[in-house]
Each structure stands twice: as structure tokens, then as C-alpha cells.
Motif scaffolding. Structure first.
Motif, short mmCIF file in Angstrom:
data_model
loop_
_atom_site.label_atom_id
_atom_site.label_comp_id
_atom_site.label_asym_id
_atom_site.label_seq_id
_atom_site.Cartn_x
_atom_site.Cartn_y
_atom_site.Cartn_z
N LEU A 169 0.84 -1.21 0.00
CA LEU A 169 0.00 0.00 0.00
C LEU A 169 0.86 1.25 0.00
CD1 LEU A 169 -2.83 -0.98 2.53
CD2 LEU A 169 -3.05 -0.73 0.05
N GLN A 170 1.94 1.23 0.77
CA GLN A 170 2.84 2.39 0.78
C GLN A 170 3.50 2.59 -0.57
OE1 GLN A 170 3.05 4.75 2.82
NE2 GLN A 170 2.02 3.93 4.62
N ALA A 171 3.78 1.49 -1.27
CA ALA A 171 4.37 1.61 -2.62
C ALA A 171 3.39 2.25 -3.59
CB ALA A 171 4.77 0.22 -3.13
N LEU A 172 2.09 2.15 -3.27
CA LEU A 172 1.06 2.79 -4.09
C LEU A 172 0.76 4.21 -3.63
CD1 LEU A 172 -1.45 -0.22 -4.37
CD2 LEU A 172 0.02 0.68 -6.20
N GLY A 173 1.46 4.66 -2.59
CA GLY A 173 1.26 6.02 -2.10
C GLY A 173 0.63 6.11 -0.72
N GLY A 174 0.23 4.96 -0.17
CA GLY A 174 -0.44 4.94 1.13
C GLY A 174 -1.94 5.11 0.98
N ALA A 175 -2.69 4.34 1.77
CA ALA A 175 -4.15 4.36 1.68
C ALA A 175 -4.74 5.44 2.58
CB ALA A 175 -4.73 3.01 2.06
N LYS A 176 -5.65 6.22 2.02
CA LYS A 176 -6.36 7.21 2.83
C LYS A 176 -7.34 6.53 3.77
CE LYS A 176 -6.87 11.63 3.69
NZ LYS A 176 -5.74 12.45 4.14
N ALA A 177 -7.85 5.39 3.35
CA ALA A 177 -8.75 4.60 4.20
C ALA A 177 -8.57 3.13 3.86
CB ALA A 177 -10.20 5.02 4.01
N ILE A 178 -8.63 2.30 4.89
CA ILE A 178 -8.63 0.85 4.71
C ILE A 178 -9.89 0.33 5.40
CG2 ILE A 178 -7.50 -1.35 5.16
CD1 ILE A 178 -4.84 0.20 5.37
N LEU A 179 -10.76 -0.31 4.64
CA LEU A 179 -11.97 -0.91 5.21
C LEU A 179 -11.69 -2.38 5.47
CD1 LEU A 179 -14.93 -0.92 6.03
CD2 LEU A 179 -15.55 -1.13 3.61
N ALA A 180 -11.58 -2.74 6.74
CA ALA A 180 -11.27 -4.12 7.13
C ALA A 180 -12.56 -4.89 7.34
CB ALA A 180 -10.43 -4.12 8.40
N THR A 181 -12.81 -5.87 6.48
CA THR A 181 -14.06 -6.63 6.56
C THR A 181 -13.84 -8.05 7.06
OG1 THR A 181 -13.96 -7.50 4.29
CG2 THR A 181 -14.90 -5.30 4.58
N VAL A 182 -12.61 -8.45 7.29
CA VAL A 182 -12.33 -9.80 7.77
C VAL A 182 -12.65 -9.89 9.26
CG1 VAL A 182 -10.54 -10.12 6.02
CG2 VAL A 182 -9.90 -9.30 8.31
N SER A 183 -12.75 -11.11 9.77
CA SER A 183 -13.09 -11.30 11.19
C SER A 183 -11.87 -11.59 12.04
CB SER A 183 -14.11 -12.45 11.32
OG SER A 183 -13.59 -13.65 10.79
N SER A 184 -10.68 -11.32 11.52
CA SER A 184 -9.44 -11.59 12.24
C SER A 184 -8.73 -10.29 12.59
CB SER A 184 -8.52 -12.48 11.39
OG SER A 184 -7.24 -12.58 11.98
N PRO A 185 -8.82 -9.83 13.83
CA PRO A 185 -8.12 -8.61 14.21
C PRO A 185 -6.62 -8.68 14.00
CG PRO A 185 -9.79 -9.14 15.85
CD PRO A 185 -9.71 -10.31 14.91
N SER A 186 -6.03 -9.86 14.18
CA SER A 186 -4.58 -9.99 14.00
C SER A 186 -4.17 -9.76 12.55
CB SER A 186 -4.10 -11.36 14.46
OG SER A 186 -4.71 -12.40 13.70
N ALA A 187 -5.10 -10.01 11.61
CA ALA A 187 -4.80 -9.74 10.20
C ALA A 187 -4.97 -8.27 9.87
CB ALA A 187 -5.72 -10.59 9.31
N MET A 188 -5.84 -7.57 10.61
CA MET A 188 -6.03 -6.14 10.38
C MET A 188 -4.87 -5.30 10.91
SD MET A 188 -9.88 -5.63 11.86
CE MET A 188 -11.18 -6.82 11.62
N SER A 189 -4.36 -5.67 12.07
CA SER A 189 -3.41 -4.82 12.80
C SER A 189 -2.24 -4.32 11.96
CB SER A 189 -2.88 -5.58 14.02
OG SER A 189 -3.93 -5.87 14.92
N PRO A 190 -1.55 -5.18 11.20
CA PRO A 190 -0.38 -4.71 10.46
C PRO A 190 -0.72 -3.68 9.37
CG PRO A 190 -0.41 -7.11 10.61
CD PRO A 190 -1.74 -6.63 11.03
N LEU A 191 -1.99 -3.58 8.99
CA LEU A 191 -2.36 -2.69 7.89
C LEU A 191 -2.27 -1.22 8.26
CD1 LEU A 191 -5.43 -4.58 6.36
CD2 LEU A 191 -3.04 -4.64 5.63
N VAL A 192 -2.23 -0.92 9.55
CA VAL A 192 -2.09 0.48 9.97
C VAL A 192 -0.87 1.11 9.32
CG1 VAL A 192 -1.64 1.99 11.95
CG2 VAL A 192 -3.35 0.17 12.13
N ASP A 193 0.19 0.32 9.16
CA ASP A 193 1.41 0.84 8.56
C ASP A 193 1.25 1.12 7.06
OD1 ASP A 193 2.75 0.75 10.97
OD2 ASP A 193 3.54 -1.27 10.64
N GLY A 194 0.14 0.70 6.48
CA GLY A 194 -0.11 0.97 5.08
C GLY A 194 -0.92 2.23 4.83
N LEU A 195 -1.29 2.91 5.91
CA LEU A 195 -2.09 4.13 5.79
C LEU A 195 -1.23 5.33 5.43
CD1 LEU A 195 -4.38 3.71 8.93
CD2 LEU A 195 -5.15 3.63 6.55
N ALA A 196 -1.81 6.23 4.65
CA ALA A 196 -1.20 7.52 4.39
C ALA A 196 -1.34 8.38 5.64
CB ALA A 196 -1.90 8.19 3.20
#
Length: 281
Positions: A169-196
Motif C-alpha cells: 500500500l505504501q508503494a502505491l502512495g499509502g491508503a487514505k482509508a482501509i476498510l477491514a471486513t475480515v473477522s481476524s483482528p490480527s490480520a487487520m493490525s499490520p495494515l495500519v502501517d499501510g495508511l497515508a
């Protein structure tokens, strides 16, 4: 025991004497939120979603796996002409959840938005994000979802089994928003680093385990994490109108009401692609 089913479409059979604005024979729907009370403090402040005396359809009040049900007037959603009940029903929870999350986000048209998970919620999230004018990245596990994500409208697909999703995501410029629809919080957590900077992780997937994030990842970049839950009945009507206009629909499997248990079991085994709809003649 309660009757399940929290996305329901039918026609009004009868109304109470003190009900106005609705008529017998009108096509209506009821979603997960069964109708606000209008009396509690959140309601008095206009925060109807967080009403303290609101039934949850199919959980605290009988739902739609039946030929008839009762509903509060404040929970009713008018179904637009031209919208088949089979297509409208599965949007009354999954549709409004993803639509409202994106509409309320800080992201603006042209900015990068990521949808985490291509399932019952995520496959709708990708469609809404694309039609709202965002640059869309879909994140899922495995290459088998790439073709579907692209068909639904994703501009980019990130296979989280093969690459670091946040780095992608950072290689794409960073996400302004990430909508996490999965039921696994441990899979969501690392995505914070992909935010703009000033980006948001929008949590729509419900999991039992705690959500753990790095405080440094939030502080540097002033990022945020917040929950998002469905919407009011009028917001649901907005969503249905937008869906009809933009030709957005859920991928469904249909079962006759008398085979409801079979459809329910298939859904609980996570075998349905992606929403189970019960039908009546």
C-alpha cells in the motif's frame, strides 16, 4: 428461541393505529437495526444507530426466516421500484455497512482506498469504492481472488500471503482509508502501517480477539482506527438508490424458505459465495 434473519424484504400486511407515513401493501425492508426508540439520549442527539433501546433483528427480536414478522416503524426501509427483493435484501446489512463506512471516511475521489477481505462484506466494498471514484486496492489471501477482485472493480490486488500488504500500500502512495471486513483482528493490525498520513483503518469485521496496533504507527502520521456499523433507515435508502443507479449487487445463493436450515448451515460453514437469500413463492 428466536427466528434468525436480519436482512428482510416484504410488503406491509398491517399497521398500528398510531403509524403514519407507511401504507398497507408498500414494499419495505428491515436490516440489522430494528428501529430506534426516539427517547434515549443518543436518539435525542440524533445518533439513531447507537439507540440504547433498539432491537437487533434476528438476534433480540424475531427476524425474517419466516412468512411474516413484526417491525418498528423507525426501522423500516422503503424499497425502490425496480429493485427485486432478492437483490435488495442482502444489501440491508452488508451493503449499508460498507457503503456508509466509505461515504463517511476522510477519503476523497481519486485517493487510494483499500478493501481488506473479498467476502460477504468485501465484495460489496470493492464495488462501492470503485463507483464512488476511489482508486481501489483489494487485499486478500491467495491468487484465487485476484480475478474476482478485478472484475468487481479493483485497480490493484494485493495477495497478503505473498507480500507485505502494508508495504504494498505504501508503494502505491499509502491508503487514505482501509476498510477491514475480515473477522481476524490480527490480520487487520499490520495494515495500519499501510495508511497515508491522516489515514483511517475502518473496522467492520467482528472478531473475538483484541485488536493490537503500534502506537508509533498512529502517532507518526496521525493515523486513526475506528469502528463502523451499518446506518439509519434513511441512510439505507440512500445506499439502495446508489446501488440501483450504479448497478451494484451482491453475489448470492438462493434457497426456498423450507430449505432455510440448509442455507443457514452453508453460510455458517463459510461455503456460500457470498450471501444466502431465502425465497418464497
Amino acid at each position: 428461541p428466536l427466528i434468525p434473519g436480519h436482512e428482510v424484504v416484504g410488503r406491509i400486511e398491517a399497521i398500528a393505529a398510531d403509524v403514519s407515513g407507511w401504507s398497507v401493501g408498500q414494499r419495505v425492508g428491515v436490516g440489522f437495526l430494528g428501529g430506534h426508540c426516539g427517547r434515549c439520549e443518543p436518539c435525542r442527539r440524533g445518533d439513531f444507530v447507537n439507540c440504547r433501546d433498539q432491537p437487533f433483528t434476528g438476534m433480540t427480536r424475531d427476524g425474517g426466516y419466516a412468512e411474516m414478522m413484526t417491525a418498528r416503524m423507525t426501522g423500516l426501509v422503503a424499497i425502490p421500484d425496480g429493485f427485486d427483493a432478492i437483490d435488495a435484501a442482502p444489501l440491508l446489512c452488508a451493503g449499508i455497512t460498507t457503503f456508509n463506512a466509505l461515504r463517511r471516511s476522510q477519503a476523497r475521489a481519486g485517493e487510494l482506498v483499500a478493501i481488506h477481505g473479498i467476502g460477504g462484506l468485501g465484495h460489496l466494498g470493492v464495488q462501492y469504492a470503485r463507483r464512488m471514484g476511489f482508486r481501489v486496492a483489494a487485499i486478500s489471501r491467495g491468487e484465487d481472488k485476484r480475478a474476482l477482485a478485478t472484475k468487481l472493480g479493483a485497480h490493484h490486488y494485493i495477495d497478503s500471503d505473498r507480500e507485505n500488504a502494508a508495504a504494498a500500500l505504501q508503494a502505491l502512495g499509502g491508503a487514505k482509508a482501509i476498510l477491514a471486513t475480515v473477522s481476524s483482528p490480527s490480520a487487520m493490525s499490520p495494515l495500519v502501517d499501510g495508511l497515508a498520513p491522516h489515514g483511517e483503518l475502518l473496522v467492520a469485521g467482528a472478531g473475538q480477539e483484541p485488536l493490537s496496533v503500534s502506537t508509533l504507527g498512529l502517532i507518526f502520521g496521525e493515523r486513526s482506527v475506528r469502528g463502523t456499523m451499518v446506518g439509519t433507515s434513511i441512510e439505507t435508502e440512500d445506499m439502495l438508490g446508489f446501488s440501483l443507479l450504479q448497478k451494484i449487487s451482491a453475489m448470492i445463493e438462493t434457497f426456498p424458505l423450507e430449505e432455510g436450515q440448509r442455507g443457514f448451515d452453508r453460510m455458517m460453514r463459510n461455503e456460500a459465495r457470498f450471501r444466502v437469500v431465502l425465497t418464497m413463492d
